[in-house]
Write an enzyme that holds these catalytic residues in place. Structure first.
Site, PDB file in Angstrom:
ATOM      1  N   LEU A  71      24.315  30.776  30.187  1.00 43.16           N
ATOM      2  CA  LEU A  71      25.550  31.454  30.579  1.00 43.16           C
ATOM      3  C   LEU A  71      26.785  30.634  30.196  1.00 43.16           C
ATOM      4  O   LEU A  71      27.813  31.179  29.783  1.00 43.16           O
ATOM      5  CB  LEU A  71      25.509  31.716  32.083  1.00 43.16           C
ATOM      6  CG  LEU A  71      26.440  32.786  32.611  1.00 43.16           C
ATOM      7  CD1 LEU A  71      26.332  34.075  31.814  1.00 43.16           C
ATOM      8  CD2 LEU A  71      26.146  33.054  34.081  1.00 43.16           C
ATOM      9  N   VAL A  74      27.611  31.232  26.580  1.00 45.29           N
ATOM     10  CA  VAL A  74      28.228  32.553  26.422  1.00 45.29           C
ATOM     11  C   VAL A  74      29.687  32.502  26.866  1.00 45.29           C
ATOM     12  O   VAL A  74      30.588  33.025  26.200  1.00 45.29           O
ATOM     13  CB  VAL A  74      27.455  33.622  27.244  1.00 45.29           C
ATOM     14  CG1 VAL A  74      28.154  34.967  27.178  1.00 45.29           C
ATOM     15  CG2 VAL A  74      26.025  33.738  26.747  1.00 45.29           C
ATOM     16  N   HIS A  75      29.907  31.799  27.964  1.00 46.30           N
ATOM     17  CA  HIS A  75      31.261  31.649  28.500  1.00 46.30           C
ATOM     18  C   HIS A  75      32.156  30.903  27.499  1.00 46.30           C
ATOM     19  O   HIS A  75      33.317  31.251  27.310  1.00 46.30           O
ATOM     20  CB  HIS A  75      31.174  30.875  29.820  1.00 46.30           C
ATOM     21  CG  HIS A  75      32.474  30.718  30.513  1.00 46.30           C
ATOM     22  ND1 HIS A  75      33.200  31.779  31.008  1.00 46.30           N
ATOM     23  CD2 HIS A  75      33.215  29.614  30.799  1.00 46.30           C
ATOM     24  CE1 HIS A  75      34.309  31.329  31.575  1.00 46.30           C
ATOM     25  NE2 HIS A  75      34.340  30.026  31.450  1.00 46.30           N
ATOM     26  N   ALA A  76      31.598  29.895  26.861  1.00 44.31           N
ATOM     27  CA  ALA A  76      32.355  29.127  25.872  1.00 44.31           C
ATOM     28  C   ALA A  76      32.751  30.012  24.690  1.00 44.31           C
ATOM     29  O   ALA A  76      33.863  29.918  24.164  1.00 44.31           O
ATOM     30  CB  ALA A  76      31.541  27.929  25.394  1.00 44.31           C
ATOM     31  N   HIS A  79      35.654  32.029  25.677  1.00 44.69           N
ATOM     32  CA  HIS A  79      36.872  31.226  25.629  1.00 44.69           C
ATOM     33  C   HIS A  79      37.392  31.104  24.202  1.00 44.69           C
ATOM     34  O   HIS A  79      38.583  31.245  23.940  1.00 44.69           O
ATOM     35  CB  HIS A  79      36.590  29.818  26.167  1.00 44.69           C
ATOM     36  CG  HIS A  79      36.988  29.644  27.602  1.00 44.69           C
ATOM     37  ND1 HIS A  79      38.291  29.457  27.978  1.00 44.69           N
ATOM     38  CD2 HIS A  79      36.278  29.649  28.737  1.00 44.69           C
ATOM     39  CE1 HIS A  79      38.353  29.341  29.285  1.00 44.69           C
ATOM     40  NE2 HIS A  79      37.140  29.460  29.779  1.00 44.69           N
TER      41      HIS A  79
END
Lengths: 103, 102
Positions: A71, A74-76, A79
């Site tokens: 996760l 994916v978050h990176a 961003h």
């Protein structure tokens, strides 16, 4: 640097690029175009660092190294894409503002 | 008295990770503190019950506006500390800010 720290580099520098770009738009609203240009330069520099990490990860994957997709990763990516969009739009908005005030 | 620290970033995800690190350090050191993470848009929900707001580096642009809005110590977390998820340093910075405000 471990994998988590590498991913955090994308988040931090991508996030920093976004933040600087938004500051630059604010500066241009206040018609401080010199500061706006400086902040855009900083945003692009931060974007460059984030992108370098990203490229390194992609290249490692291409070489067949297993990149863990969690996760955080994916978050990176979120961003990074968000930062790219904001920086691109900020550049356009500042150029537009400059044209409207005849600078 | 229990101190309360709020970490805010755009989505609240990466700060949540840092909060876990900070909580670990706090419990190891026996610091009486409540640490929470939130998205920037939800700061209002916490504003009455916190002692300090620490912003993710990606929120640096909002620091000025937030300082005008809330009568609280507000600081942007150092990029290196954030990237390395250095819970101890961020916790210490936050506690110092609270002390300085008393």
């Amino acid at each position: 640097m471990n994998n988590e720290q590498e991913i955090m580099q994308i988040i931090v520098h991508g996030g920093n690029a976004r933040s600087k770009a938004l500051m630059a738009v604010r500066s241009s609203r206040e018609q401080d175009f010199e500061l706006a240009d400086e902040q855009i330069a900083e945003a692009k520099e931060a974007m460059g660092i984030a992108h370098k990490v990203q490229t390194k990860l992609i290249q490692a994957e291409t070489r067949g190294e297993k990149i863990e997709i969690n996760l955080l990763m994916v978050h990176a990516q979120d961003h990074l894409m968000n930062a790219m969009t904001v920086v691109d739009l900020a550049v356009e908005m500042i150029a537009d503002k400059k044209e409207r005030v005849g600078k | 008295m229990t101190k309360s620290i709020l970490l805010a970033c755009s989505g609240g995800y990466s700060t949540s990770m840092l909060v876990e690190r900070m909580k670990k350090v706090a419990s190891e050191k026996g610091v009486d503190v409540v640490i929470e993470a939130t998205a920037e848009s939800s700061i209002d929900t916490f504003a009455d019950s916190i002692d300090v707001i620490m912003l993710g580096p990606q929120m640096a642009h909002a620091e000025k506006d937030l300082k005008a809005k809330y009568d609280l110590p507000i600081a942007t977390i150092d990029m290196m500390d954030y990237g390395m998820m250095n819970g101890e340093k961020v916790l210490n910075t936050a506690l110092k800010l609270i002390e300085g405000n008393q």
